[in-house]
Design a protein around this motif. Structure first.
Motif, PDB file in Angstrom:
ATOM      1  N   GLY A   1       0.796  -1.223   0.000  1.00  0.00           N
ATOM      2  CA  GLY A   1       0.000   0.000   0.000  1.00  0.00           C
ATOM      3  C   GLY A   1       0.827   1.269   0.000  1.00  0.00           C
ATOM      4  N   ARG A   2       2.119   1.151   0.272  1.00  0.00           N
ATOM      5  CA  ARG A   2       3.009   2.324   0.289  1.00  0.00           C
ATOM      6  C   ARG A   2       4.038   2.273  -0.835  1.00  0.00           C
ATOM      7  NH1 ARG A   2       6.388   3.080   4.421  1.00  0.00           N
ATOM      8  NH2 ARG A   2       6.564   0.872   4.961  1.00  0.00           N
ATOM      9  N   PHE A   3       4.513   1.079  -1.164  1.00  0.00           N
ATOM     10  CA  PHE A   3       5.551   0.916  -2.184  1.00  0.00           C
ATOM     11  C   PHE A   3       4.933   0.311  -3.446  1.00  0.00           C
ATOM     12  CE2 PHE A   3       9.501   0.324   0.782  1.00  0.00           C
ATOM     13  CZ  PHE A   3       9.150   1.487   1.441  1.00  0.00           C
ATOM     14  N   THR A   4       5.489   0.677  -4.596  1.00  0.00           N
ATOM     15  CA  THR A   4       5.053   0.115  -5.866  1.00  0.00           C
ATOM     16  C   THR A   4       6.269  -0.250  -6.697  1.00  0.00           C
ATOM     17  OG1 THR A   4       3.064   1.503  -5.864  1.00  0.00           O
ATOM     18  CG2 THR A   4       3.698   0.481  -7.949  1.00  0.00           C
ATOM     19  N   ILE A   5       6.300  -1.482  -7.152  1.00  0.00           N
ATOM     20  CA  ILE A   5       7.394  -1.944  -8.006  1.00  0.00           C
ATOM     21  C   ILE A   5       6.925  -1.949  -9.455  1.00  0.00           C
ATOM     22  CG2 ILE A   5       6.806  -4.393  -7.739  1.00  0.00           C
ATOM     23  CD1 ILE A   5       9.841  -4.974  -7.794  1.00  0.00           C
TER      24      ILE A   5
ATOM     25  N   LEU B   1      11.392   1.116  -7.808  1.00  0.00           N
ATOM     26  CA  LEU B   1      10.642   0.956  -6.570  1.00  0.00           C
ATOM     27  C   LEU B   1      10.220   2.347  -6.105  1.00  0.00           C
ATOM     28  CD1 LEU B   1       9.645  -1.134  -4.467  1.00  0.00           C
ATOM     29  CD2 LEU B   1      11.668  -0.536  -3.105  1.00  0.00           C
ATOM     30  N   GLN B   2       8.949   2.650  -6.261  1.00  0.00           N
ATOM     31  CA  GLN B   2       8.398   3.911  -5.790  1.00  0.00           C
ATOM     32  C   GLN B   2       8.001   3.736  -4.330  1.00  0.00           C
ATOM     33  OE1 GLN B   2       7.999   7.000  -7.369  1.00  0.00           O
ATOM     34  NE2 GLN B   2       7.413   7.675  -5.323  1.00  0.00           N
ATOM     35  N   MET B   3       8.581   4.548  -3.474  1.00  0.00           N
ATOM     36  CA  MET B   3       8.345   4.414  -2.028  1.00  0.00           C
ATOM     37  C   MET B   3       7.669   5.683  -1.523  1.00  0.00           C
ATOM     38  SD  MET B   3      11.916   2.612  -0.859  1.00  0.00           S
ATOM     39  CE  MET B   3      12.868   4.112  -1.077  1.00  0.00           C
TER      40      MET B   3
END
Length: 125
Positions: free
Chosen positions: A64-68, A79-81
């Protein structure tokens, strides 16, 4: 020479965002799962997120916070954090699955056989 190079780490305040990149060279990895791991001082390296042709997988602590994501044309994984917390402070590593074409993301260190040098992420409170 086959290698992975991470970038994008840095110092950020709690609640902030960072985007990590992992650029691969020397070989194409589009048919391999790619993973992000992290290691905090005094702790074991732990799985953060991974991606394969069927999608992404996340550790509960970052869901829910990070997107790979990946750009196979650029041979790069991101890795969007977002909503970073002090507990996210660690050295972040990207890695390539040792098995080609796996339809799921392995979440253990020993299933990866090529690693980058790591990039430091520090989240201040």
């Amino acid at each position: 020479q086959v290698q992975l190079v991470e970038s994008g780490g840095g110092l950020v305040q709690a609640g902030g965002s960072l985007r990590l990149s992992c650029a691969a060279s020397g070989r194409r990895f589009s048919n391999y799962a790619m993973g992000w791991f992290r290691q905090a001082p005094g702790k074991e390296r732990e799985f953060v997120a991974g991606i394969t042709w069927s999608g992404g997988t996340y550790a509960d602590s970052v869901k829910g916070r990070f997107t790979i994501s990946r750009d196979n044309a650029k041979n790069t994984v991101y890795l969007q954090m977002n909503s970073l917390k002090p507990d996210d402070t660690a050295v972040y590593y990207c890695a390539v699955d040792r098995t080609v074409g796996r339809g799921y993301v392995p979440a253990v260190v020993h299933e990866y056989d090529l690693w980058g040098q790591g990039t430091q992420v520090t989240v201040s409170s």
